[in-house]
Design an enzyme around this catalytic site. Structure first.
Site, PDB file in Angstrom:
ATOM      1  N   ASP A  40       5.407  -0.165  10.590  1.00  0.00           N
ATOM      2  CA  ASP A  40       3.985  -0.494  10.483  1.00  0.00           C
ATOM      3  C   ASP A  40       3.719  -1.808   9.764  1.00  0.00           C
ATOM      4  O   ASP A  40       2.633  -2.375   9.861  1.00  0.00           O
ATOM      5  CB  ASP A  40       3.211   0.640   9.793  1.00  0.00           C
ATOM      6  CG  ASP A  40       3.790   0.981   8.417  1.00  0.00           C
ATOM      7  OD1 ASP A  40       4.661   0.237   7.923  1.00  0.00           O
ATOM      8  OD2 ASP A  40       3.367   2.002   7.840  1.00  0.00           O
TER       9      ASP A  40
ATOM     10  N   ASP B  70       8.533  -5.164   9.353  1.00  0.00           N
ATOM     11  CA  ASP B  70       9.165  -4.222  10.282  1.00  0.00           C
ATOM     12  C   ASP B  70       9.391  -4.832  11.656  1.00  0.00           C
ATOM     13  O   ASP B  70      10.111  -4.263  12.480  1.00  0.00           O
ATOM     14  CB  ASP B  70       8.295  -2.958  10.436  1.00  0.00           C
ATOM     15  CG  ASP B  70       8.377  -2.044   9.226  1.00  0.00           C
ATOM     16  OD1 ASP B  70       9.405  -2.095   8.530  1.00  0.00           O
ATOM     17  OD2 ASP B  70       7.412  -1.304   8.972  1.00  0.00           O
TER      18      ASP B  70
ATOM     19  N   ASP C 224       9.716   6.637  10.241  1.00  0.00           N
ATOM     20  CA  ASP C 224       9.190   6.571   8.879  1.00  0.00           C
ATOM     21  C   ASP C 224       8.730   7.966   8.468  1.00  0.00           C
ATOM     22  O   ASP C 224       8.343   8.774   9.323  1.00  0.00           O
ATOM     23  CB  ASP C 224       7.988   5.620   8.815  1.00  0.00           C
ATOM     24  CG  ASP C 224       8.414   4.163   8.872  1.00  0.00           C
ATOM     25  OD1 ASP C 224       9.450   3.834   8.287  1.00  0.00           O
ATOM     26  OD2 ASP C 224       7.711   3.365   9.504  1.00  0.00           O
TER      27      ASP C 224
END
Length: 886
Positions: free
Chosen positions: A614, A618, A326
């Site tokens: 997170d 996910d 990310d």
């Protein structure tokens, strides 16, 4: 029953004000009274039980039986030594297991879920174990419920309660419900939230009514206990290897015993020798040493901000060649700051450190909407909670003296439509003086799709295509400058409306641009990853241009063609996407569902993929990845539960550090195993050859057991704790299918064993020749055998100890890596030599072990013999290095 009482009754019983919560002092008192909020775990094994488990081995049983026989025939000293060695070995095993268990316990404590509570009027995050009855808990999507809670407030709250009810569909919750029927099933108690269930949607607040074993989950805790997989794949492979070697060793011992029978040797002595050799030859400590090295390595990694939740992940880390990360918080600092805001026709740049700014009416309306449509809290001392983007918006309000708490009090929220990754919007309904107002924030392109009007120069005007183009143009300019863009809109209504009606016919207010600068250390980590054969990939929900600007700065991508957005992925078939996956380095505007596709596409090419995440959504991508990495700061409990590793600092550099540590841990285990196999093979060769050729046996059973004790424990563990190779990240990732004995490891194990065995026999031969005897000589006096066996005894132990130095690196010399760079190993070697010297020097020990004191000349000879296996291996390394440079 809590579900049959009103919120007022509950609050009165627990003596708590929901607006303030408990004081810290009161919370401490209740913690002492009720205890920690955690379920009872399985009882620990007692030291005595651990000790007995060390003795549960067939060969140990045979040794103990041999001890009884030895006592019966009056050989008390031999019996005592055998028993002493067996018990000491068991004690060492207990210490090793205890250390491993404590290390794992420490790691489990680090992964304790966090909870949001209100104490002293402030919302703070604490360990769930510190929750007490009467605490006011805030629930949001992605968090596990920390205790049994009577809800006081709920907004679109849904909780997945399958752990308790078996029902996989999330249950709708309503704090206003009261169930007067005391037999209401757990699944129908809509005003309750239960420990260990998962919030999947909406938000809520409640008061804790039960903790730990008093919760519904606590009542059935025994039924819910999970069996933890104790052994990693590597441990299983090595355990299997140990069994195979064990059968081979036993076979050799049977053959050796048969040959001795034919030769007419003393059968009882040969029986003890065969059993002792079998015990020495079987690397029964392999699994234990691997467990300890893994546990200690994982503990070391936790100090570097990487918590390994599943031990197999350590093995997999060494093979990772794709890191999907990310952007926000991982590659960047996660300190969003609004640097621009725009209402139609007016762009304002904001210094990062400033306060007391003035705003016109349109700007005030924009900021007001952004603040009211957020759930974060902001404190200038850094104790803010919530999403970094929302914290930045509240901080923006603080610069204009628009305080979130004041606005919340004045314009009370009465309903909301929470953010989700598909809509990319969040809306709230707040009370106004003469009605209600909807506040919406989110992706500007999505807002423009549902808005019909815009606020321009203080007037509400129709949202024309020209206005839309202007807003999108400003948004694109901000994105090109690597800013994250967030739009805001509103509408006034005269009555309370349902969430489904909020995001329709909105009035566009404007947009803000914020930046989250790259972490300073990440650029170097990316270069290191690339040198190590690892490809870094950026995944983000941001616009393509924003994402690429950061990726280019960090050297992740070189051209915009290496970027792709979620909408483009949707247009491709899975096969087409998989075929093109290797050309992309930036994935922008993607949803959690896209992450799964990305992982599968990379894995279809045989890559070993690490994926960060997170959010609640996910979890599938984290589970699909070879290494799922959850964020420790911003991550939800769900993402942490689905992960293999948790980053306590949410930093990309920590992933690279973890890969490096993982490689070193695997290499250290390999060193320890190859060393053990070399030592065991050396012992087998020295004894088996002497029996095969009808020579006197160079070592008696007690000597074999003693050597096995001092060489199989501390030196092997010290190798497992070897400092990391600074060049480990200069090599390509390890192929997970690669044999444990690849790259010459098997050759080194055999070479070491052969050299140790042969030079032990040469030392024995030298000892005999000093008195004019040969290996085939008959009727050798006992004093001559005693001297020769002492020489072999010291050489066998010392050569193994010295050889451990050469095991530290397969190519570098001991001088290149530093002889004293592993103080544990040097200590283990010195201790081993010291113990050997004690055994042969103290008369009562020398008599017990059938050895004698050596002269300085003898010591120089045995040390010379013992050093040869080390020197031969070092010479081979020189030729290996020459070959590699060609």
């Amino acid at each position: 029953m809590w579900f049959s009482k009103s919120p007022e009754q509950i609050l009165k019983e627990f003596d708590v004000n929901p607006e303030i919560g408990l004081s810290e002092e009161e919370a401490k008192k209740r913690l002492e009274k009720y205890g920690e909020n955690k379920l009872k775990s399985k009882p620990k094994k007692s030291t005595w039980k651990l000790f007995l488990e060390q003795l549960q081995d067939m060969l140990i049983y045979v040794l103990l039986a041999s001890t009884l026989i030895t006592l019966a025939i009056g050989e008390y000293v031999d019996a005592f030594i055998i028993l002493f060695v067996v018990l000491l070995n068991a004690v060492i095993g207990v210490v090793q297991e205890s250390k491993a268990e404590k290390a794992i316990e420490a790691l489990q404590q680090m992964t304790t879920p966090k909870s949001l509570v209100r104490r002293n009027g402030e919302v703070k995050e604490i360990n769930s174990e510190e929750i007490v009855p009467g605490d006011i808990v805030i629930l949001d999507a992605g968090r596990y419920v920390p205790a049994d809670i009577r809800l006081l407030e709920s907004v679109n709250l849904q909780i997945e309660e399958s752990a308790l009810t078996g029902e996989s569909v999330p249950s709708d919750k309503n704090a206003k419900d009261i169930h007067e029927d005391l037999k209401t099933p757990i699944g129908d108690r809509s005003n309750m939230a239960f420990m260990s269930t998962l919030v999947t949607y909406g938000r809520g607040e409640g008061v804790v009514v039960s903790t730990a074993m008093n919760t519904e989950m606590g009542k059935i805790a025994e039924a819910l206990e999970e069996d933890v997989e104790d052994m990693t794949p590597l441990q299983k492979r090595l355990d299997e290897l140990g069994r195979i070697l064990g059968f081979l060793a036993i076979g050799i011992c049977v053959v050796m015993f048969g040959i001795a029978f034919i030769q007419g040797r003393d059968l009882f002595d040969m029986f003890l020798t065969a059993i002792s050799l079998a015990v020495a030859a079987i690397p029964e400590g392999l699994a234990a040493i691997v467990a300890i090295v893994l546990a200690m390595g994982v503990t070391k990694m936790s100090k570097k901000h990487a918590i390994i939740r599943k031990l197999p992940a350590v093995e997999t880390l060494g093979s990772v060649n794709i890191i999907c990360s990310d952007k926000t918080g991982t590659l960047t600092q996660n300190k969003m700051t609004v640097v621009k805001h725009y209402v139609y026709g007016k762009m304002k740049d904001l210094p990062t450190e400033v306060s007391g700014l003035e705003a016109d009416q349109e700007e005030k309306e924009l900021i007001k909407t952004l603040i009211l449509c957020s759930d974060a809290t902001y404190e200038e001392n850094g104790q803010s909670t919530g999403d970094p983007t929302e914290i930045a918006l509240i901080a923006l309000g603080a610069k204009y003296n628009m305080n979130k708490n004041d606005l919340n009090a004045k314009y009370k929220r009465v309903a909301e439509k929470p953010f989700d990754s598909d809509r990319k919007l969040m809306s709230t309904l707040n009370k106004e003086e003469n009605g209600y107002r909807v506040h919406t924030k989110g992706a500007i392109d999505n807002i423009l799709k549902i808005a019909t009007k815009a606020l321009v120069d203080g007037k509400v005007v129709p949202l024309t295509e020209e206005l839309k183009r202007e807003y999108l143009k400003v948004s694109e300019e901000m994105s090109d400058n690597a800013l994250r863009v967030l739009g805001a809109a509103y509408k006034d209504v005269d009555h309370k409306i349902e969430p489904e009606q909020m995001e329709k016919n909105l009035i566009v207010l404007g947009l803000v641009g914020m930046i989250d600068p790259p972490r300073l250390e990440v650029k170097d980590s990316i270069l290191e990853a690339k040198r190590a054969g690892i490809t870094p990939v950026m995944i983000t929900g941001d616009h393509k241009n924003t994402a690429f600007a950061i990726a280019k700065e960090l050297n992740i991508a070189e051209s915009i063609e290496q970027s792709i957005v979620g909408a483009e992925i949707d247009k491709m078939s899975e096969e087409e996407f998989a075929n093109k996956i290797n050309k992309y380095r930036v994935f922008a505007r993607v949803s959690p569902e896209h992450k799964v596709k990305i992982v599968k596409a990379f894995k279809s090419h045989g890559n070993i993929v690490s994926m960060t995440g997170d959010g609640v959504n996910d979890a599938p991508s984290l589970k699909n990845a070879d290494i799922g990495v959850a964020m420790g700061i911003t991550g939800t409990d769900v993402s942490k539960g689905a992960s293999d590793m948790i980053l306590t600092d949410d930093n990309f550099s920590t992933i690279v550090t973890a890969v490096e540590e993982g490689r070193n841990i695997y290499n250290n285990i390999k060193k320890a195993v190859i060393f053990l196999l070399s030592c065991n093979l050396g012992e087998v060769i020295s004894i088996f050859l002497s029996v095969l050729f009808a020579w006197p046996v160079p070592l008696i059973p007690t000597q074999i057991l003693w050597i096995n004790l001092i060489t199989d424990s501390l030196p092997a563990l010290a190798l497992g704790m070897d400092p990391g190779d600074p060049d480990v990240m200069k090599h390509k990732p390890r192929d997970p299918k690669e044999s444990f004995f690849a790259h010459g490891a098997g050759f080194r194990a055999v070479l070491g064993g052969v050299l140790i065995g042969i030079f032990t026999l040469l030392a024995f031969y030298f000892g005999l020749s000093e008195f004019g005897y040969r290996l085939g000589s008959g009727n050798i006096p006992q004093r001559v055998l005693r001297y020769a066996r002492t020489m072999a005894f010291v050489v066998l132990a010392a050569s193994q100890l010295f050889y451990s130095l050469s095991m530290r690196n397969e190519k570098k010399s001991i001088f290149q890596i530093g002889i004293f760079s592993n103080s544990y190993l040097i200590g283990a070697i010195l201790l081993g030599i010291f113990l050997q010297a004690i055994v042969i020097s103290l008369p009562f020990l020398a008599n017990a072990f059938g050895v004698q004191m050596l002269s300085l000349r003898d010591w120089s000879i045995v040390i010379g013999f013992a050093l040869i296996p080390l020197l031969v291996n070092e010479i081979i390394k020189i030729f290996t290095r020459i070959k590699d440079t060609k």
